[in-house]
Design a protein around this motif. Sequence first.
Motif, PDB file in Angstrom:
ATOM      1  N   ARG A   1       0.852  -1.180   0.000  1.00 43.60           N
ATOM      2  CA  ARG A   1       0.000   0.000   0.000  1.00 43.60           C
ATOM      3  C   ARG A   1       0.892   1.235   0.000  1.00 43.60           C
ATOM      4  NH1 ARG A   1      -2.902  -3.418  -1.156  1.00 43.60           N
ATOM      5  NH2 ARG A   1      -4.782  -4.166  -0.132  1.00 43.60           N
ATOM      6  N   LEU A   2       0.684   2.102  -0.996  1.00 43.57           N
ATOM      7  CA  LEU A   2       1.339   3.407  -1.050  1.00 43.57           C
ATOM      8  C   LEU A   2       0.316   4.430  -0.586  1.00 43.57           C
ATOM      9  CD1 LEU A   2       3.226   3.353  -4.453  1.00 43.57           C
ATOM     10  CD2 LEU A   2       4.221   4.012  -2.274  1.00 43.57           C
ATOM     11  N   ILE A   3       0.642   5.177   0.442  1.00 46.71           N
ATOM     12  CA  ILE A   3      -0.299   6.111   1.055  1.00 46.71           C
ATOM     13  C   ILE A   3       0.186   7.542   0.833  1.00 46.71           C
ATOM     14  CG2 ILE A   3      -1.438   6.766   3.220  1.00 46.71           C
ATOM     15  CD1 ILE A   3      -2.062   3.854   2.339  1.00 46.71           C
ATOM     16  N   GLU A   4      -0.670   8.383   0.309  1.00 44.90           N
ATOM     17  CA  GLU A   4      -0.360   9.813   0.142  1.00 44.90           C
ATOM     18  C   GLU A   4      -0.526  10.483   1.512  1.00 44.90           C
ATOM     19  OE1 GLU A   4       0.905  11.170  -2.490  1.00 44.90           O
ATOM     20  OE2 GLU A   4       0.659   9.475  -3.854  1.00 44.90           O
ATOM     21  N   ALA A   5       0.372  10.140   2.402  1.00 43.74           N
ATOM     22  CA  ALA A   5       0.229  10.477   3.819  1.00 43.74           C
ATOM     23  C   ALA A   5       0.304  11.973   4.106  1.00 43.74           C
ATOM     24  CB  ALA A   5       1.277   9.723   4.634  1.00 43.74           C
ATOM     25  N   VAL A   6       1.202  12.684   3.449  1.00 49.55           N
ATOM     26  CA  VAL A   6       1.329  14.125   3.728  1.00 49.55           C
ATOM     27  C   VAL A   6       0.056  14.860   3.332  1.00 49.55           C
ATOM     28  CG1 VAL A   6       2.577  16.226   3.100  1.00 49.55           C
ATOM     29  CG2 VAL A   6       3.851  14.163   3.675  1.00 49.55           C
ATOM     30  N   ASP A   7      -0.498  14.544   2.163  1.00 52.71           N
ATOM     31  CA  ASP A   7      -1.744  15.184   1.730  1.00 52.71           C
ATOM     32  C   ASP A   7      -2.874  14.905   2.711  1.00 52.71           C
ATOM     33  OD1 ASP A   7      -0.454  16.154  -0.517  1.00 52.71           O
ATOM     34  OD2 ASP A   7      -1.317  14.665  -1.880  1.00 52.71           O
ATOM     35  N   LEU A   8      -2.979  13.653   3.140  1.00 52.46           N
ATOM     36  CA  LEU A   8      -4.031  13.289   4.094  1.00 52.46           C
ATOM     37  C   LEU A   8      -3.838  13.994   5.437  1.00 52.46           C
ATOM     38  CD1 LEU A   8      -4.318   9.489   3.283  1.00 52.46           C
ATOM     39  CD2 LEU A   8      -5.997  11.266   2.740  1.00 52.46           C
ATOM     40  N   ALA A   9      -2.599  14.105   5.869  1.00 53.76           N
ATOM     41  CA  ALA A   9      -2.317  14.796   7.132  1.00 53.76           C
ATOM     42  C   ALA A   9      -2.682  16.277   7.038  1.00 53.76           C
ATOM     43  CB  ALA A   9      -0.848  14.627   7.508  1.00 53.76           C
TER      44      ALA A   9
ATOM     45  N   ASN B   1      -4.875  14.432  15.217  1.00 52.27           N
ATOM     46  CA  ASN B   1      -4.299  13.097  15.095  1.00 52.27           C
ATOM     47  C   ASN B   1      -5.368  12.023  14.928  1.00 52.27           C
ATOM     48  OD1 ASN B   1      -1.279  13.131  15.191  1.00 52.27           O
ATOM     49  ND2 ASN B   1      -1.728  14.430  16.936  1.00 52.27           N
ATOM     50  N   ARG B   2      -6.509  12.200  15.553  1.00 56.75           N
ATOM     51  CA  ARG B   2      -7.620  11.261  15.358  1.00 56.75           C
ATOM     52  C   ARG B   2      -8.134  11.333  13.919  1.00 56.75           C
ATOM     53  NH1 ARG B   2     -10.223   9.020  19.936  1.00 56.75           N
ATOM     54  NH2 ARG B   2     -12.185   8.935  18.778  1.00 56.75           N
ATOM     55  N   ARG B   3      -8.263  12.545  13.381  1.00 64.91           N
ATOM     56  CA  ARG B   3      -8.707  12.700  11.984  1.00 64.91           C
ATOM     57  C   ARG B   3      -7.680  12.088  11.029  1.00 64.91           C
ATOM     58  NH1 ARG B   3     -10.187  17.845  13.849  1.00 64.91           N
ATOM     59  NH2 ARG B   3      -8.307  18.766  12.926  1.00 64.91           N
ATOM     60  N   ALA B   4      -6.409  12.295  11.325  1.00 66.96           N
ATOM     61  CA  ALA B   4      -5.347  11.730  10.489  1.00 66.96           C
ATOM     62  C   ALA B   4      -5.402  10.207  10.509  1.00 66.96           C
ATOM     63  CB  ALA B   4      -3.986  12.232  10.963  1.00 66.96           C
ATOM     64  N   PHE B   5      -5.574   9.637  11.687  1.00 61.99           N
ATOM     65  CA  PHE B   5      -5.708   8.184  11.820  1.00 61.99           C
ATOM     66  C   PHE B   5      -6.857   7.677  10.951  1.00 61.99           C
ATOM     67  CE2 PHE B   5      -7.912   4.598  13.706  1.00 61.99           C
ATOM     68  CZ  PHE B   5      -6.903   3.686  13.925  1.00 61.99           C
ATOM     69  N   GLN B   6      -8.009   8.318  11.054  1.00 61.73           N
ATOM     70  CA  GLN B   6      -9.178   7.872  10.300  1.00 61.73           C
ATOM     71  C   GLN B   6      -8.961   8.015   8.801  1.00 61.73           C
ATOM     72  OE1 GLN B   6     -11.809   6.257  11.894  1.00 61.73           O
ATOM     73  NE2 GLN B   6     -12.135   5.617   9.774  1.00 61.73           N
ATOM     74  N   ALA B   7      -8.300   9.083   8.380  1.00 61.75           N
ATOM     75  CA  ALA B   7      -8.014   9.275   6.957  1.00 61.75           C
ATOM     76  C   ALA B   7      -7.119   8.147   6.429  1.00 61.75           C
ATOM     77  CB  ALA B   7      -7.350  10.627   6.725  1.00 61.75           C
ATOM     78  N   GLY B   8      -6.112   7.776   7.202  1.00 60.74           N
ATOM     79  CA  GLY B   8      -5.235   6.674   6.808  1.00 60.74           C
ATOM     80  C   GLY B   8      -5.984   5.358   6.781  1.00 60.74           C
ATOM     81  N   ARG B   9      -6.827   5.138   7.764  1.00 56.39           N
ATOM     82  CA  ARG B   9      -7.619   3.897   7.837  1.00 56.39           C
ATOM     83  C   ARG B   9      -8.549   3.794   6.633  1.00 56.39           C
ATOM     84  NH1 ARG B   9      -8.916  -0.220  11.139  1.00 56.39           N
ATOM     85  NH2 ARG B   9     -11.111  -0.817  11.312  1.00 56.39           N
ATOM     86  N   ASP B  10      -9.208   4.895   6.295  1.00 56.34           N
ATOM     87  CA  ASP B  10     -10.130   4.890   5.158  1.00 56.34           C
ATOM     88  C   ASP B  10      -9.395   4.690   3.834  1.00 56.34           C
ATOM     89  OD1 ASP B  10     -12.152   5.388   6.984  1.00 56.34           O
ATOM     90  OD2 ASP B  10     -12.328   7.527   6.472  1.00 56.34           O
ATOM     91  N   THR B  11      -8.219   5.280   3.695  1.00 53.24           N
ATOM     92  CA  THR B  11      -7.445   5.202   2.459  1.00 53.24           C
ATOM     93  C   THR B  11      -6.824   3.832   2.253  1.00 53.24           C
ATOM     94  OG1 THR B  11      -6.979   7.552   2.525  1.00 53.24           O
ATOM     95  CG2 THR B  11      -5.499   6.226   1.216  1.00 53.24           C
ATOM     96  N   ALA B  12      -6.459   3.155   3.308  1.00 53.36           N
ATOM     97  CA  ALA B  12      -5.784   1.862   3.185  1.00 53.36           C
ATOM     98  C   ALA B  12      -6.649   0.825   2.470  1.00 53.36           C
ATOM     99  CB  ALA B  12      -5.390   1.332   4.564  1.00 53.36           C
ATOM    100  N   VAL B  13      -7.954   1.008   2.500  1.00 54.41           N
ATOM    101  CA  VAL B  13      -8.856   0.072   1.838  1.00 54.41           C
ATOM    102  C   VAL B  13      -8.641   0.101   0.321  1.00 54.41           C
ATOM    103  CG1 VAL B  13     -11.271  -0.469   1.390  1.00 54.41           C
ATOM    104  CG2 VAL B  13     -10.560   0.250   3.664  1.00 54.41           C
ATOM    105  N   SER B  14      -8.439   1.296  -0.224  1.00 56.44           N
ATOM    106  CA  SER B  14      -8.356   1.419  -1.687  1.00 56.44           C
ATOM    107  C   SER B  14      -6.945   1.631  -2.223  1.00 56.44           C
ATOM    108  CB  SER B  14      -9.240   2.575  -2.143  1.00 56.44           C
ATOM    109  OG  SER B  14      -8.791   3.779  -1.556  1.00 56.44           O
ATOM    110  N   ALA B  15      -6.008   1.927  -1.341  1.00 56.10           N
ATOM    111  CA  ALA B  15      -4.635   2.211  -1.807  1.00 56.10           C
ATOM    112  C   ALA B  15      -3.985   0.937  -2.321  1.00 56.10           C
ATOM    113  CB  ALA B  15      -3.806   2.795  -0.666  1.00 56.10           C
ATOM    114  N   GLY B  16      -3.039   1.110  -3.212  1.00 54.21           N
ATOM    115  CA  GLY B  16      -2.347  -0.078  -3.701  1.00 54.21           C
ATOM    116  C   GLY B  16      -1.329   0.265  -4.732  1.00 54.21           C
TER     117      GLY B  16
END
Length: 193
Positions: free
Chosen positions: A123-131, A178-193
Motif C-alpha cells: 500500500r502506497l499512502i499519500e500520507a502528507v496530503d491526508l495529514a 491526530n484522530r482525523r489523520a488516523f481515520q483518513a489513513g484507515r479509510d485510504t488503506a482500503v483502496s490504496a495499492g
Amino acid sequence: MKYDVILAGVGGQGVLSVAAVIALGAKKDGLLVRQSEVHGMAQRGGAVQAHLRLSDRTIVSDLIGRASADMILSMEPIESLRYLEYLKAEGVLITAADAVKNIPNYPDLEGIYDRIRALPSSRLIEAVDLAQEAGSVRSTNMVMVGAASRYLPVEAKSLLAAIDELFSRKGEKVVATNRRAFQAGRDTAVSAG
C-alpha cells in the motif's frame, strides 16, 4: 497469535510515536509487546528502524528474524525497500508515498513505486496530503498508523484511545487532528495499492 512489524523511516518523521501508539493500543487489547530500540541517526535525518512484536503469549526476543515480519510500516518509500528481506512472503508493506530526499542521487521515485507495487501485498499512502487535510502535516505518522490499522491485530478503538492518551498533554486540538489523520489513513488503506 504473534504479529511482527518493522517500523522504518527517517529521523524526525515520528517513528517513535508510531511505535508508541501501536504498542499502547496493543496493550489496551491485552496483548504483550516487545520493541527494539530505534536504530539510526534519528535526529539527523538519517535512516531509522525499529522492531515491534505483538503477541498473546510470551515474546522471547525484541528482534524480528529475516523473512518473518508480518508488516513493514514505513514513513518513507525508499526506507520501506531497505527492509524487504525481513518481510514474510505473505506480509504487507505499507509506506508513505512522500519521499525525503536526504541522500545525494536519490533514486527515481517512480522506479521505487514500481518496486513497491510489484510486491504481492503493498500500500502506497499519500500520507502528507491526508495529514494536511486532517489539519497538520505533523500528523503524517498517525495517517500511517491508521493505514496499518486495517492489518494489525489491534482494535481501531484501542489505537484511538492510545492517540488520546499519548497526545492529550498537547491539547484537544492536537488530539483531534491526530484522530482525523488516523481515520483518513484507515479509510485510504482500503483502496490504496
